[in-house]
Design a protein around this motif. Structure first.
Motif, PDB file in Angstrom:
ATOM      1  N   GLU A 105       0.862  -1.182   0.000  1.00  0.00           N
ATOM      2  CA  GLU A 105       0.000   0.000   0.000  1.00  0.00           C
ATOM      3  C   GLU A 105       0.899   1.233   0.000  1.00  0.00           C
ATOM      4  O   GLU A 105       2.040   1.182   0.462  1.00  0.00           O
ATOM      5  N   TYR A 139       0.592   5.701   0.668  1.00  0.00           N
ATOM      6  CA  TYR A 139      -0.274   6.778   1.138  1.00  0.00           C
ATOM      7  C   TYR A 139       0.445   8.120   1.022  1.00  0.00           C
ATOM      8  O   TYR A 139       1.679   8.197   1.084  1.00  0.00           O
ATOM      9  N   ASN A 178      -8.172   7.599  -5.714  1.00  0.00           N
ATOM     10  CA  ASN A 178      -8.008   6.906  -4.444  1.00  0.00           C
ATOM     11  C   ASN A 178      -8.684   5.531  -4.512  1.00  0.00           C
ATOM     12  O   ASN A 178      -9.843   5.424  -4.939  1.00  0.00           O
ATOM     13  N   GLU A 201      -8.312   1.334   0.546  1.00  0.00           N
ATOM     14  CA  GLU A 201      -7.264   2.101   1.212  1.00  0.00           C
ATOM     15  C   GLU A 201      -7.778   3.463   1.677  1.00  0.00           C
ATOM     16  O   GLU A 201      -7.284   4.008   2.667  1.00  0.00           O
ATOM     17  N   THR A 202      -8.783   4.001   0.981  1.00  0.00           N
ATOM     18  CA  THR A 202      -9.411   5.235   1.459  1.00  0.00           C
ATOM     19  C   THR A 202     -10.046   5.001   2.818  1.00  0.00           C
ATOM     20  O   THR A 202      -9.906   5.823   3.739  1.00  0.00           O
ATOM     21  N   ALA A 228      -7.253   4.737   5.428  1.00  0.00           N
ATOM     22  CA  ALA A 228      -6.699   6.049   5.761  1.00  0.00           C
ATOM     23  C   ALA A 228      -7.666   6.822   6.652  1.00  0.00           C
ATOM     24  O   ALA A 228      -7.253   7.472   7.629  1.00  0.00           O
ATOM     25  N   GLY A 283      -3.658   2.618  -2.787  1.00  0.00           N
ATOM     26  CA  GLY A 283      -3.378   3.610  -1.758  1.00  0.00           C
ATOM     27  C   GLY A 283      -4.384   4.734  -1.779  1.00  0.00           C
ATOM     28  O   GLY A 283      -5.424   4.669  -2.440  1.00  0.00           O
ATOM     29  N   ALA A 284      -4.060   5.811  -1.046  1.00  0.00           N
ATOM     30  CA  ALA A 284      -4.982   6.938  -0.942  1.00  0.00           C
ATOM     31  C   ALA A 284      -4.237   8.188  -0.501  1.00  0.00           C
ATOM     32  O   ALA A 284      -3.239   8.116   0.219  1.00  0.00           O
ATOM     33  N   TRP A 340       0.369   9.798  10.505  1.00  0.00           N
ATOM     34  CA  TRP A 340       1.292   8.869   9.874  1.00  0.00           C
ATOM     35  C   TRP A 340       1.605   7.682  10.783  1.00  0.00           C
ATOM     36  O   TRP A 340       1.560   6.520  10.348  1.00  0.00           O
ATOM     37  N   LEU A 361      -1.406   5.398  11.289  1.00  0.00           N
ATOM     38  CA  LEU A 361      -1.648   4.586  10.090  1.00  0.00           C
ATOM     39  C   LEU A 361      -0.715   3.378  10.061  1.00  0.00           C
ATOM     40  O   LEU A 361      -1.152   2.258   9.776  1.00  0.00           O
TER      41      LEU A 361
END
Length: 388
Positions: free
Chosen positions: A160, A162, A303, A307-308, A311, A346-347, A378, A381
């Motif tokens: 992934e 971000y 996005n 993964e959205t 996040a 990812g997002a 960060w 996540l």
């Protein structure tokens, strides 16, 4: 508020780091000083491996967790470059480089990711590997593509990836995100019309490119109004015209430049096709020739749905459910993180910058209060995506 203790301990130093970058802005790939400072700080933090010169001037830091039973790797990306703008903030840390400034907050993005990297390297409280990606040339140079072409995801395969961008006028402590197409493609167009120059008093002996340009300026807007589904979105903006150098001479050539923005690749293809036909045929109708140079820069930023949600979940732990908005409006501004999202799920999320001048404005400045929120996002996540 779940801003973590490590941020409070680092905040003064990270603010100083951010303001130093702000005073010394660098453009596109010429971010040698910025990249060197980032690499030096990563090494001082005990990051396992620091690789410089990825995609010319990009930096990648590799941080390994306490364990790696998952075998998973996630990428966290920040941009580093500034803009060719004369700063008008009047701040003590204003740009010291004439004609250059951090008018988009990349200095703040870099500081937030650096702070997170320091904490992750210190705690190692995750299972797997994190790579922190500090990218040059987001502002028109496609630095993300350059890093990918230089082996970013082949050397460090990610499950992934971000990214995060600040958002002016969204309150500090709030986040916004959405899945699907969130930012537009960025294309450049150059139209060259070649007629026949001559004396302005004898227009019948010339083929004047200026009336052709006028016809084209009107006609190209019919692409969005008559060829595009009304619920779709696109912009065609012709922004410059260059022709002639004397008041009494009809020029031989004329050049127009502009940009095209779309939210779907199919729309992008249609506009290029229609523009190509219009330029050639309208010019031919006047007895001239027309040529279109259509340059594709950044793809649509999309996005990934899963993964959205991931996040958003991390942001909700940091800021609270009520402070994470899942309906971020689409924009036709561009973002070259799109290249990374085309390679790895990812997002991109937006974090509030508070009351602020707009991005790319000479009075814009990154809000240092945001460092705590972005840094906490960060590390949260990482903890959620690579749990021990």
């Amino acid at each position: 508020m779940a801003v973590e203790n490590w941020v409070a301990k680092q905040l003064e130093d990270l603010t100083e780091f951010r303001r130093d970058l702000h005073m010394n802005p660098e453009l596109l790939y010429d971010v040698d000083r910025t990249a060197a400072k980032v690499a030096e700080a990563l090494r001082a933090a005990g990051v396992d491996d620091v690789h410089e010169g990825i995609g010319r001037t990009g930096v990648v830091g590799v941080i390994r967790g306490q364990s790696n039973t998952s075998g998973r790797c996630i990428g966290l990306r920040s941009d580093m470059d500034a803009l060719p703008i004369i700063e008008e903030t009047g701040k003590p840390w204003a740009s010291q480089v004439p004609g250059k400034m951090h008018a988009c907050g990349h200095d703040g993005h870099t500081a937030m990711l650096l702070g997170a990297a320091r904490h992750l390297a210190d705690s190692r409280a995750f299972d797997g590997t994190v790579i922190v990606i500090f990218q040059p040339a987001e502002e028109g140079g496609a630095g993300a593509r350059a890093m990918i072409e230089d082996g970013l995801f082949t050397r460090w395969p990610c499950n992934e990836v971000y990214s995060m961008h600040n958002r002016p006028d969204l309150p500090v402590g709030q986040f916004t995100i959405n899945s699907g197409a969130i930012m537009g493609s960025v294309d450049e167009v150059k139209i060259t019309i070649t007629g026949r120059g001559g004396h302005a008093a004898r227009p019948d002996q010339t083929i004047d490119p200026l009336p052709i340009a006028a016809a084209l300026l009107q006609a190209v807007q019919s692409i969005t109004s008559r060829n595009l589904d009304p619920v779709d979105a696109a912009v065609i903006s012709l922004c410059t015209i260059s022709a002639g150098n004397a008041f009494n001479v009809i020029p031989q050539d004329l050049v127009m430049t502009g940009t095209v923005r779309t939210l779907r690749e199919e729309t992008r293809d249609m506009i290029e096709e229609r523009l190509t036909a219009m330029v050639a045929n309208i010019a031919a109708g006047f007895g001239a020739s027309g040529e279109l140079d259509y340059i594709r820069h950044y793809p649509v930023t999309v996005n990934h749905e899963r993964e959205t949600g991931l996040a958003a979940r991390a942001a909700q732990e940091v800021a609270g459910i009520e402070n994470v908005h899942l309906d971020m409006p689409q924009t036709l501004g561009g973002e070259d993180f799109s290249f990374m999202l085309n390679e790895v799920p990812g997002a991109l999320i937006n974090v509030g910058n508070g009351p602020s001048a707009g991005l790319h404005h000479p009075e814009y400045d990154f809000n240092d209060e945001v460092i705590a929120w972005g840094g906490s996002y960060w590390t949260t996540l990482v903890r959620q995506r690579l749990p021990l």
